[in-house]
Design an enzyme around this catalytic site. Structure first.
Site, PDB file in Angstrom:
ATOM      1  N   ASP A  39      27.438 -19.033  -5.462  1.00 37.57           N
ATOM      2  CA  ASP A  39      27.074 -17.991  -6.437  1.00 37.57           C
ATOM      3  C   ASP A  39      26.128 -16.918  -5.898  1.00 37.57           C
ATOM      4  OD1 ASP A  39      25.146 -20.005  -6.287  1.00 37.57           O
ATOM      5  OD2 ASP A  39      24.556 -19.837  -8.384  1.00 37.57           O
ATOM      6  N   GLU A  75      24.366 -22.757  -7.999  1.00 33.78           N
ATOM      7  CA  GLU A  75      23.087 -23.217  -7.439  1.00 33.78           C
ATOM      8  C   GLU A  75      21.938 -22.433  -8.034  1.00 33.78           C
ATOM      9  OE1 GLU A  75      19.559 -23.386  -5.663  1.00 33.78           O
ATOM     10  OE2 GLU A  75      20.680 -21.586  -5.205  1.00 33.78           O
TER      11      GLU A  75
HETATM   12 ZN   LIG Z   1      18.582 -18.244  -4.498  1.00 28.88          ZN
HETATM   13 ZN   LIG Z   2      19.946 -19.931  -2.135  1.00 30.86          ZN
END
Ligand SMILES: [Zn+2]
Ligand SMILES: [Zn+2]
Length: 430
Positions: free
Chosen positions: A97, A164
């Protein structure tokens, strides 16, 4: 794919000068494809849990390399498995991401992507954390491992983890059977770029490297009314302002100077117009710590301060405190870190491989450890060498991760990341 031919011919045992020499040649061989892929991902960033095109591209790359690929694991997660006889199982993870940020790097391949976020607000999207680079390195490592199966034994599990940046994806993948539907790894590895260090430096540190993180939303309730008649209202803007200032004394006055801790109010929203006192104001906080005791102390103190400031202003309602996200400290397994760092120092030299201090940032890679897999996150220095030296001399901070101006010095950083991944995998897959 042309580059596969010389790769197959360049097989050599690791752990020798000759091995490192041929690894260098292998990395040089995959670099043009790695750079093109990095630029592709940089131009086409996607926000957390929406990484569909990114995941599809990774799946295509791995399928072409002969990996057994499964998509849609924990949302948009990708898993690629390559079996190569009896031996250990090792997982290598990348994130997918990007961040809601309008890019300001001036790069010729800068992102111009704009989307609407969950609140319907138009935001720019940018790979400002280096996940684009991590993905390009991950595919390149997959390429070298697939082309050179004589240098290792066992099972390689490549994990493309979504979300994440909202510390959700690791748990989503585990809940969707990452360690039951696929071979459960003996070790899990990841590499993250690091804006504190010059390009190409490899960083390791046994033990805690990233913090516990708690994201909180505090809604402060007042009583709205006309801005010219404050005596008829309870002004939540004033309560919020006092609360923000009072929260700053928690770390400075209540936590030991020997315990690292952060309380940051990153967002404050309330009101619509000059002359209207609103009913409520929302604060968004991030809270960081390394130990459970400090974490609990911080959260208790935040609630106490918020409630007391509202009470001091005569508010009818206590503030509402909601925990939006949380993740635990990331702890590198000591034995695994020692083993891999020794291999890296042996292959690359002690000047390039250094012990790097922890940071007050967070990651959900630790979820894999909580699920029973020893984990190691290595770092790779990201900043162009000359710039890094100049900034160190002048004492001026350079744009770091999550800055709209951050970008890694791509060639040395990508090459170092690939090199570190291949050396670590060959060390563990024996
Ligand atoms: Zn980050
Ligand atoms: Zn990262």
């Amino acid at each position: 794919m042309k580059i596969l031919v010389p790769l197959v011919l360049l097989v050599a045992a690791s752990g020798s000068a000759q091995g490192t020499q041929s690894l260098k040649a292998q990395v040089d061989g995959v670099y043009p494809a790695a750079e093109a892929l990095y630029i592709h991902f940089h131009r086409n960033p996607e926000l957390s849990l929406r990484e569909t095109a990114t995941a599809a591209r990774l799946a295509t790359e791995l399928t072409q390399l002969g990996y057994e690929v499964t998509t849609g694991v924990g949302g948009t997660g990708v898993v690629g498995v390559l079996k190569n006889g009896a031996g250990p199982t090792v997982m290598l993870r990348t994130e997918l991401d990007a961040l809601p940020l309008t890019e300001n790097t001036g790069l010729p391949f800068a992102s111009t992507v704009k989307v609407r976020d969950a609140a319907g607000i138009e935001v720019g999207v940018m790979h400002a954390c280096g996940h684009d680079l991590h993905m390009a390195a991950w595919v390149s490592t997959a390429r070298i491992m697939a082309a050179d199966k004589k240098s290792w034994k066992g099972t390689l599990v490549l994990v493309g983890q979504p979300a994440e940046e909202i510390v959700a994806g690791a748990q989503l993948m585990i809940e969707d059977g990452l360690f039951t539907r696929f071979p459960k790894p003996d070790y899990a590895l990841a590499v993250h770029d690091d804006a504190r260090f010059a390009a190409g430096v490899i960083g390791y540190r046994p033990g805690p490297i990233f913090t516990n993180s708690n994201a909180l939303t505090i809604t402060i309730f007042g009583r709205g009314g006309h801005g010219a008649r404050p005596e008829t209202t309870i002004d939540p803007v004033v309560i919020a302002a006092r609360t923000v200032v009072a929260l700053q004394t928690i770390v400075s006055r209540e936590i030991s100077p020997f315990d690292p801790a952060v309380v940051t109010v990153g967002s404050i929203h309330g009101g619509t117009k000059h002359n209207i006192i609103p009913d409520e104001v929302k604060l968004q906080l991030t809270v960081r710590s390394f130990t459970k005791a400090v974490r609990e102390k911080l959260l208790t103190a935040i609630a106490r301060v918020a409630k007391a400031e509202a009470a001091a202003a005569g508010a009818d309602r206590e503030p509402r405190i909601v925990q939006d996200q949380s993740t635990d400290a990331l702890v590198n397994d000591s034995a695994l870190t020692r083993r891999v760092s020794s291999a890296l120092i042996r292959e690359l030299g002690a000047a390039q491989v250094i012990d790097t201090p922890p940071e007050m940032v967070s990651e959900d890679f630790g979820k894999f450890q909580v699920a029973g897999v020893p984990t190691l996150m290595l770092r790779v220095g990201a900043i162009e060498r000359g710039k890094h030296e100049q900034a160190a001399k002048a004492g001026t901070p350079l744009p770091g991760l999550h800055s709209s101006q951050f970008y890694p010095d791509r060639e040395p950083v990508l090459k170092a990341a690939i090199m570190a991944e291949v050396i670590a995998l060959r060390e563990l897959l024996r």
